[in-house]
Write a protein that holds these residues in place. Structure first.
Motif, PDB file in Angstrom:
ATOM      1  N   HIS A  88       0.893  -1.157   0.000  1.00  0.00           N
ATOM      2  CA  HIS A  88       0.000   0.000   0.000  1.00  0.00           C
ATOM      3  C   HIS A  88       0.928   1.203   0.000  1.00  0.00           C
ATOM      4  N   PHE A  90       1.805   5.440  -0.629  1.00  0.00           N
ATOM      5  CA  PHE A  90       1.487   6.850  -0.804  1.00  0.00           C
ATOM      6  C   PHE A  90       2.594   7.552  -1.596  1.00  0.00           C
ATOM      7  N   THR A 106      -1.188  -1.242  -4.334  1.00  0.00           N
ATOM      8  CA  THR A 106      -2.256  -0.252  -4.361  1.00  0.00           C
ATOM      9  C   THR A 106      -1.586   1.093  -4.167  1.00  0.00           C
ATOM     10  N   ASP A 107      -1.694   1.944  -5.183  1.00  0.00           N
ATOM     11  CA  ASP A 107      -1.109   3.280  -5.129  1.00  0.00           C
ATOM     12  C   ASP A 107      -2.207   4.261  -4.739  1.00  0.00           C
ATOM     13  N   TYR A 108      -1.942   5.045  -3.691  1.00  0.00           N
ATOM     14  CA  TYR A 108      -2.924   6.020  -3.216  1.00  0.00           C
ATOM     15  C   TYR A 108      -2.591   7.391  -3.768  1.00  0.00           C
ATOM     16  N   CYS A 114      -0.013  10.691  -9.632  1.00  0.00           N
ATOM     17  CA  CYS A 114      -0.515   9.323  -9.729  1.00  0.00           C
ATOM     18  C   CYS A 114      -0.983   8.979 -11.139  1.00  0.00           C
ATOM     19  N   SER A 124      -4.716   4.481  -9.752  1.00  0.00           N
ATOM     20  CA  SER A 124      -4.511   4.831  -8.355  1.00  0.00           C
ATOM     21  C   SER A 124      -5.869   5.000  -7.676  1.00  0.00           C
ATOM     22  N   VAL A 125      -5.849   4.857  -6.367  1.00  0.00           N
ATOM     23  CA  VAL A 125      -7.047   4.981  -5.540  1.00  0.00           C
ATOM     24  C   VAL A 125      -6.939   6.290  -4.771  1.00  0.00           C
ATOM     25  N   PHE A 127      -6.541   8.749  -1.858  1.00  0.00           N
ATOM     26  CA  PHE A 127      -5.977   8.442  -0.542  1.00  0.00           C
ATOM     27  C   PHE A 127      -7.038   8.396   0.541  1.00  0.00           C
ATOM     28  N   ARG A 129      -9.559   6.731   0.550  1.00  0.00           N
ATOM     29  CA  ARG A 129     -10.082   5.355   0.634  1.00  0.00           C
ATOM     30  C   ARG A 129      -9.088   4.398   1.280  1.00  0.00           C
ATOM     31  N   PHE A 130      -7.974   4.908   1.798  1.00  0.00           N
ATOM     32  CA  PHE A 130      -6.986   4.069   2.451  1.00  0.00           C
ATOM     33  C   PHE A 130      -7.625   3.334   3.627  1.00  0.00           C
TER      34      PHE A 130
END
Length: 132
Positions: A88, A90, A106-108, A114, A124-125, A127, A129-130
Motif C-alpha cells: 500500500h 502513498f 495499491t497506489d494512493y 498518480c 490509483s485509488v 488516498f 479510501r486508504f
C-alpha cells in the motif's frame, strides 16, 4: 499496446525472481491527515508480516509511533521491494519499482503524479479510501 508497468518492465529487463516475504505500507508525511496512521496500524496488524516504510526524516517523524523503517538508498530499496508481496503506497516512486518487481501494489493518489501509472493500466485509488 497497453502492457502495464509490470509487463512492460519485465519484457524489457531481466529481474531475478525473489521469494515474496512480507507486506509493506509506504507512507509520506501528510499533516492534517493523522487518521492515516491509525488505518496503517490496523492494516499492519492484518497483513503480518508487514513493515511500514518511509523515505525521509520528515516522513519518519510524522509516522514515528508506527516505528517505520527509513530506507532511502536506491539499492537497498530495490532489494527490500524485491521481497514485497503486497504494498500500500502513498509514494509513486515506491509503487513503480515494486510493480516492476512483481508486487501487488495499491497506489494512493495524493496529487496528479498518480496519473503517471494510467498509461500502463494501473489506476490509483484516492488516498481518502486508504484502509477500506
Amino acid at each position: 499496446r497497453n502492457l502495464g508497468v509490470t509487463a512492460y518492465i519485465s519484457t524489457h529487463t531481466k529481474t531475478p525472481r525473489t521469494p515474496k516475504e512480507y507486506s509493506v505500507i509506504v507512507l509520506r508525511e501528510m499533516l492534517g491527515e493523522e487518521w492515516i496512521l491509525d488505518q496503517a496500524r490496523t492494516l499492519q496488524e492484518e497483513m503480518q508480516p508487514c513493515h511500514v516504510v518511509v523515505h525521509s526524516y520528515a516522513d519518519w517523524k510524522w509516522a514515528e509511533r508506527l516505528r517505520p523503517l527509513c530506507l532511502s538508498d536506491p539499492a537497498e530499496l530495490l532489494e527490500f521491494y524485491s521481497r514485497v508481496d503486497r504494498m500500500h503506497s502513498f509514494r509513486l516512486h515506491a509503487s513503480i519499482p515494486a510493480l516492476s518487481l512483481g508486487a501487488n501494489v495499491t497506489d494512493y493518489a495524493i496529487d496528479s503524479r498518480c496519473l503517471t501509472l494510467e498509461p500502463f493500466g494501473v489506476a490509483s485509488v484516492p488516498f481518502t479510501r486508504f484502509g477500506q
